[in-house]
Design an enzyme around this catalytic site. Structure first.
Site, PDB file in Angstrom:
ATOM      1  N   SER A   8     -14.122   5.796 -41.113  1.00  0.00           N
ATOM      2  CA  SER A   8     -15.555   6.001 -40.597  1.00  0.00           C
ATOM      3  C   SER A   8     -15.571   5.199 -39.088  1.00  0.00           C
ATOM      4  O   SER A   8     -15.501   4.141 -39.231  1.00  0.00           O
ATOM      5  CB  SER A   8     -16.696   5.411 -41.407  1.00  0.00           C
ATOM      6  OG  SER A   8     -17.972   5.308 -40.867  1.00  0.00           O
ATOM      7  N   HIS A  31     -14.105  10.418 -40.427  1.00  0.00           N
ATOM      8  CA  HIS A  31     -15.640  10.414 -41.326  1.00  0.00           C
ATOM      9  C   HIS A  31     -16.541   9.903 -40.181  1.00  0.00           C
ATOM     10  O   HIS A  31     -16.570   8.988 -39.503  1.00  0.00           O
ATOM     11  CB  HIS A  31     -15.510   9.247 -42.252  1.00  0.00           C
ATOM     12  CG  HIS A  31     -16.751   9.305 -43.063  1.00  0.00           C
ATOM     13  ND1 HIS A  31     -16.780  10.215 -44.063  1.00  0.00           N
ATOM     14  CD2 HIS A  31     -18.005   8.448 -43.151  1.00  0.00           C
ATOM     15  CE1 HIS A  31     -18.267   9.939 -44.745  1.00  0.00           C
ATOM     16  NE2 HIS A  31     -18.695   8.947 -44.151  1.00  0.00           N
ATOM     17  N   ASP A  33     -20.621   9.217 -39.661  1.00  0.00           N
ATOM     18  CA  ASP A  33     -22.101   9.024 -40.256  1.00  0.00           C
ATOM     19  C   ASP A  33     -23.018   9.419 -39.346  1.00  0.00           C
ATOM     20  O   ASP A  33     -23.370   8.660 -38.466  1.00  0.00           O
ATOM     21  CB  ASP A  33     -21.711   7.600 -40.587  1.00  0.00           C
ATOM     22  CG  ASP A  33     -20.855   7.448 -41.816  1.00  0.00           C
ATOM     23  OD1 ASP A  33     -21.067   7.942 -42.969  1.00  0.00           O
ATOM     24  OD2 ASP A  33     -20.017   6.413 -41.620  1.00  0.00           O
ATOM     25  N   MET A  35     -26.920   9.283 -39.083  1.00  0.00           N
ATOM     26  CA  MET A  35     -28.163   8.576 -39.596  1.00  0.00           C
ATOM     27  C   MET A  35     -29.337   8.670 -38.893  1.00  0.00           C
ATOM     28  O   MET A  35     -29.197   8.724 -37.506  1.00  0.00           O
ATOM     29  CB  MET A  35     -27.837   7.080 -39.638  1.00  0.00           C
ATOM     30  CG  MET A  35     -26.593   6.758 -40.506  1.00  0.00           C
ATOM     31  SD  MET A  35     -26.654   4.897 -40.690  1.00  0.00           S
ATOM     32  CE  MET A  35     -24.860   4.904 -41.510  1.00  0.00           C
ATOM     33  N   HIS A  64     -20.947  13.202 -42.383  1.00  0.00           N
ATOM     34  CA  HIS A  64     -21.436  12.570 -43.614  1.00  0.00           C
ATOM     35  C   HIS A  64     -23.026  12.534 -43.058  1.00  0.00           C
ATOM     36  O   HIS A  64     -23.391  11.763 -42.273  1.00  0.00           O
ATOM     37  CB  HIS A  64     -21.121  11.503 -44.205  1.00  0.00           C
ATOM     38  CG  HIS A  64     -21.836  10.672 -45.076  1.00  0.00           C
ATOM     39  ND1 HIS A  64     -21.739   9.301 -45.364  1.00  0.00           N
ATOM     40  CD2 HIS A  64     -22.873  11.263 -45.960  1.00  0.00           C
ATOM     41  CE1 HIS A  64     -22.567   8.998 -46.542  1.00  0.00           C
ATOM     42  NE2 HIS A  64     -23.362  10.142 -46.922  1.00  0.00           N
ATOM     43  N   MET A  66     -26.640  11.520 -43.281  1.00  0.00           N
ATOM     44  CA  MET A  66     -27.802  10.433 -44.132  1.00  0.00           C
ATOM     45  C   MET A  66     -28.895  10.878 -43.123  1.00  0.00           C
ATOM     46  O   MET A  66     -29.542   9.947 -42.718  1.00  0.00           O
ATOM     47  CB  MET A  66     -27.088   9.061 -44.180  1.00  0.00           C
ATOM     48  CG  MET A  66     -26.165   8.716 -45.131  1.00  0.00           C
ATOM     49  SD  MET A  66     -25.141   7.476 -44.474  1.00  0.00           S
ATOM     50  CE  MET A  66     -24.099   7.981 -43.275  1.00  0.00           C
ATOM     51  N   MET A 135     -21.285   7.553 -53.293  1.00  0.00           N
ATOM     52  CA  MET A 135     -21.538   6.498 -52.545  1.00  0.00           C
ATOM     53  C   MET A 135     -21.355   5.464 -53.416  1.00  0.00           C
ATOM     54  O   MET A 135     -21.686   5.182 -54.548  1.00  0.00           O
ATOM     55  CB  MET A 135     -22.778   6.443 -51.959  1.00  0.00           C
ATOM     56  CG  MET A 135     -23.305   7.369 -50.920  1.00  0.00           C
ATOM     57  SD  MET A 135     -22.262   7.242 -49.405  1.00  0.00           S
ATOM     58  CE  MET A 135     -22.451   5.574 -48.920  1.00  0.00           C
ATOM     59  N   ASP A 173     -17.146   6.293 -50.521  1.00  0.00           N
ATOM     60  CA  ASP A 173     -17.537   5.860 -49.493  1.00  0.00           C
ATOM     61  C   ASP A 173     -18.383   4.575 -49.546  1.00  0.00           C
ATOM     62  O   ASP A 173     -19.382   4.539 -50.189  1.00  0.00           O
ATOM     63  CB  ASP A 173     -18.406   6.803 -48.732  1.00  0.00           C
ATOM     64  CG  ASP A 173     -18.766   6.360 -47.524  1.00  0.00           C
ATOM     65  OD1 ASP A 173     -18.446   5.403 -46.640  1.00  0.00           O
ATOM     66  OD2 ASP A 173     -19.656   7.309 -46.735  1.00  0.00           O
TER      67      ASP A 173
HETATM   68  C1  DX5 Z   1     -22.387   3.853 -45.051  1.00  0.00           C
HETATM   69  C2  DX5 Z   1     -21.473   4.877 -44.708  1.00  0.00           C
HETATM   70  C3  DX5 Z   1     -20.100   4.561 -44.603  1.00  0.00           C
HETATM   71  C4  DX5 Z   1     -19.674   3.209 -43.860  1.00  0.00           C
HETATM   72  C5  DX5 Z   1     -18.575   2.632 -44.934  1.00  0.00           C
HETATM   73  O1  DX5 Z   1     -23.584   4.087 -45.228  1.00  0.00           O
HETATM   74  O2  DX5 Z   1     -21.739   6.018 -45.077  1.00  0.00           O
HETATM   75  O3  DX5 Z   1     -19.215   5.638 -44.271  1.00  0.00           O
HETATM   76  O4  DX5 Z   1     -19.207   3.685 -42.609  1.00  0.00           O
HETATM   77  O5  DX5 Z   1     -18.340   1.273 -44.175  1.00  0.00           O
HETATM   78  P1  DX5 Z   1     -17.505   0.244 -44.874  1.00  0.00           P
HETATM   79  O6  DX5 Z   1     -16.031   0.955 -45.155  1.00  0.00           O
HETATM   80  O7  DX5 Z   1     -17.433  -0.718 -44.067  1.00  0.00           O
HETATM   81  O8  DX5 Z   1     -18.019  -0.133 -46.075  1.00  0.00           O
HETATM   82 ZN    ZN Z   2     -20.251   7.687 -44.642  1.00  0.00          ZN
END
Ligand code: DX5
Ligand code: ZN
Length: 220
Positions: A8, A31, A33, A35, A64, A66, A135, A173
């Protein structure tokens, strides 16, 4: 079957993302993310960033989302060239309709569940999806502690895919490291997102190899 590793970039240097991608060339996916500061209390980037990453990445982008209202926004990420687009079950209105739309555009369709969201209602929808993301932390931030309490969901998913013969990737994740990846693999995961454990490692490629090895003996 070998484990898929999806680092990620949430923990990467946002000012140097192209260079950061070069540090994880042995990964299977990247990956990404997204947000929106509404669905989760954090803000990252949107579709234009995915378009830019798509131009420079030799690895497939595993997006991903969010965000609120994925019904409206998710197709744009598929159109931007994402390999997979995963939206949250808690945010979507028409999960099946959106998954079909994503597939029609040419992306793999994924559905994600937060730690407190049961998976049972989605088991019968598995044929509509290419991947399911469980998650293993509350979404929003990297560097949190892996929640082993989410593992029963993977067992249910693995039973369901084995029973139906569906090739649906089961992704975890949050908090994935060489210490936790075996637990998730044993429970049924085959695709592993890892942010801080890869990008905060001195050698990201060595860490990817370590994760692959630690998952390897457990992946079904
Ligand atoms: C959190 C993200 C993850 C995040 C995971 O909401 O969806 O993808 O980057 O990070 P680590 O591996 O550090 O827990
Ligand atoms: Zn993620």
């Amino acid at each position: 079957m070998t484990a898929r590793i999806s680092p990620s970039i949430l923990t990467a240097d946002f000012a140097n993302l192209e260079r950061e991608l070069g540090r994880i060339a042995s990964a299977d996916l990247v990956h990404v993310d997204v947000m929106d500061n509404h669905f989760v209390p954090n803000l990252t980037f949107g579709q234009r960033m995915v378009e830019s990453l798509q131009r420079v990445s030799s690895l497939p982008l595993d997006v991903h989302l969010m965000i609120d209202d994925p019904d409206r926004w998710a197709p744009g990420y598929a159109e931007a060239g994402a390999f997979s687009v995963t939206f949250h079950a808690e945010a979507v209105t028409d999960a099946v309709g959106l998954a079909r739309r994503l597939r029609q555009i040419g992306a793999r369709a994924g559905i994600a569940v937060k730690p407190g969201t049961p998976i049972e209602p989605y088991l019968e929808l598995l044929p509509e999806f290419d991947q399911v993301l469980v998650m293993t932390v509350e979404p929003g931030f990297g560097g949190q502690k892996f929640m082993e309490s989410t593992m029963p969901k993977l067992r249910l998913l693995r039973e369901a895919t084995a029973r139906s013969g569906l090739d649906v990737w089961l992704q975890v994740d949050g908090g994935i490291s060489e210490k936790t990846i075996g637990i998730a693999a044993e429970a049924g995961a085959d695709t592993f997102v890892a942010g801080s454990s890869v990008f905060n490692a001195g050698g990201p490629e060595e860490q990817i190899a370590l994760l692959r090895a630690a998952a390897g003996s457990h992946v079904h």
